[in-house]
Design an enzyme around this catalytic site. Structure first.
Site, PDB file in Angstrom:
ATOM      1  N   CYS A 120     -89.266  20.141  67.889  1.00 56.53           N
ATOM      2  CA  CYS A 120     -89.878  20.150  66.562  1.00 56.53           C
ATOM      3  C   CYS A 120     -89.270  21.241  65.675  1.00 56.53           C
ATOM      4  CB  CYS A 120     -91.396  20.275  66.677  1.00 56.53           C
ATOM      5  SG  CYS A 120     -92.283  19.831  65.156  1.00 56.53           S
ATOM      6  N   HIS A 222     -93.112  16.040  70.203  1.00 60.94           N
ATOM      7  CA  HIS A 222     -93.614  17.079  71.106  1.00 60.94           C
ATOM      8  C   HIS A 222     -93.830  16.496  72.504  1.00 60.94           C
ATOM      9  CE1 HIS A 222     -94.476  20.695  68.642  1.00 60.94           C
ATOM     10  NE2 HIS A 222     -94.510  19.819  67.656  1.00 60.94           N
ATOM     11  N   GLU A 224     -94.041  17.982  75.306  1.00 65.30           N
ATOM     12  CA  GLU A 224     -94.965  18.795  76.107  1.00 65.30           C
ATOM     13  C   GLU A 224     -96.411  18.368  75.884  1.00 65.30           C
ATOM     14  OE1 GLU A 224     -95.437  20.681  72.201  1.00 65.30           O
ATOM     15  OE2 GLU A 224     -93.765  19.756  73.273  1.00 65.30           O
TER      16      GLU A 224
END
Length: 253
Positions: A120, A222, A224
């Site tokens: 990001c 994202h 994660e």
């Protein structure tokens, strides 16, 4: 037995004014270095050891030599003065100190041949490092999809992206994937040596690789956050661990 990869993970630099009496614990005058657990847990689940990297004012980056790779994480908007534009009312919080530190971190990591996973904001800053520019808001590009879904679960898939580079196609085993989306800035002019590795249907750059530095992978989504629900969220972190192993193998040849 070879030791696990030690992965440096960047994070927020929260000023003393931000922290006291608000969302963070502490006393008057204290600032904080904050790293999202999702990043740390993904590194660990992928087989590495995460090490938090606070913003260092003197930019002494000798610690990078003891790390195997770097994760440049999401966070504040990138300071537009870095690509010769001015802040406007559409921008959120910026942190020039973090920008300065992480630009030095990228420089040092490249010199040391350390693999980099940029996520990001991390992807956007990487583009700026190589001389590229950003849209201060994706509305500057024209009619685009909604790319900022802050009120939805962090794993929520907001749109699909087309995978255009073999690195990502091989990693995901597909030409297209669904991703979450939490950004309002976006890649405009590509930095030197960077290639588009994925795009959304509106033409927003969603991933990049570098022609010279093969151990760079940058994604706008994202992974994660997606990893809390979808195992494929771990794939970029597994790519990073494999990149470390490949670098280690070179040293033993």
């Amino acid at each position: 037995m070879m030791n696990k990869a030690v992965i440096g993970v960047t994070g927020y630099d929260v000023s003393e004014e931000e922290g006291y009496g608000g969302k963070l614990r502490g006393n008057i005058g204290q600032g904080f270095s904050v790293i999202g657990h999702d990043y740390l847990q993904c590194v660990e689940r992928a087989g590495g050891i995460p090490v938090g990297l606070p913003v260092l004012s003197d930019s002494d980056l000798s610690i990078v030599s003891s790390l195997d790779a770097i994760v440049l994480t999401g966070g504040e908007d990138v300071d537009p003065r870095l690509f010769r534009e001015n802040v406007d009312h559409r921008m959120g919080r910026i942190c020039p100190e973090r920008d300065h530190f992480e630009l030095k971190l990228i420089e040092y990591a490249l010199k040391e041949n350390k693999p980099i996973l940029a996520i990001c904001r991390g992807m956007q800053l990487l583009n700026v490092y190589f001389g590229g520019s950003l849209y201060k808001d994706i509305s500057d590009k024209g009619k685009v999809l909604t790319h900022n879904f802050e009120n939805n679960p962090r794993w929520y898939c907001a749109h699909s992206v087309r995978l255009m580079h073999p690195v990502l196609r091989d990693l995901y085993g597909s030409d297209e994937i669904d991703v979450n989306s939490y950004h309002h800035m976006a890649i405009n002019r590509l930095g030197a040596g960077l290639e588009i590795a994925a795009e959304s249907s509106d033409g927003i750059v969603e991933a990049m690789v570098h022609r010279k530095f093969k151990d760079i992978l940058a994604v706008q989504w994202h992974p994660e956050m997606m990893s809390v629900k979808y195992e494929e969220g771990l794939l970029p972190f597994q790519w990073l661990i494999q990149a470390v192993k490949a670098e280690r193998d070179k040293c033993f040849r």
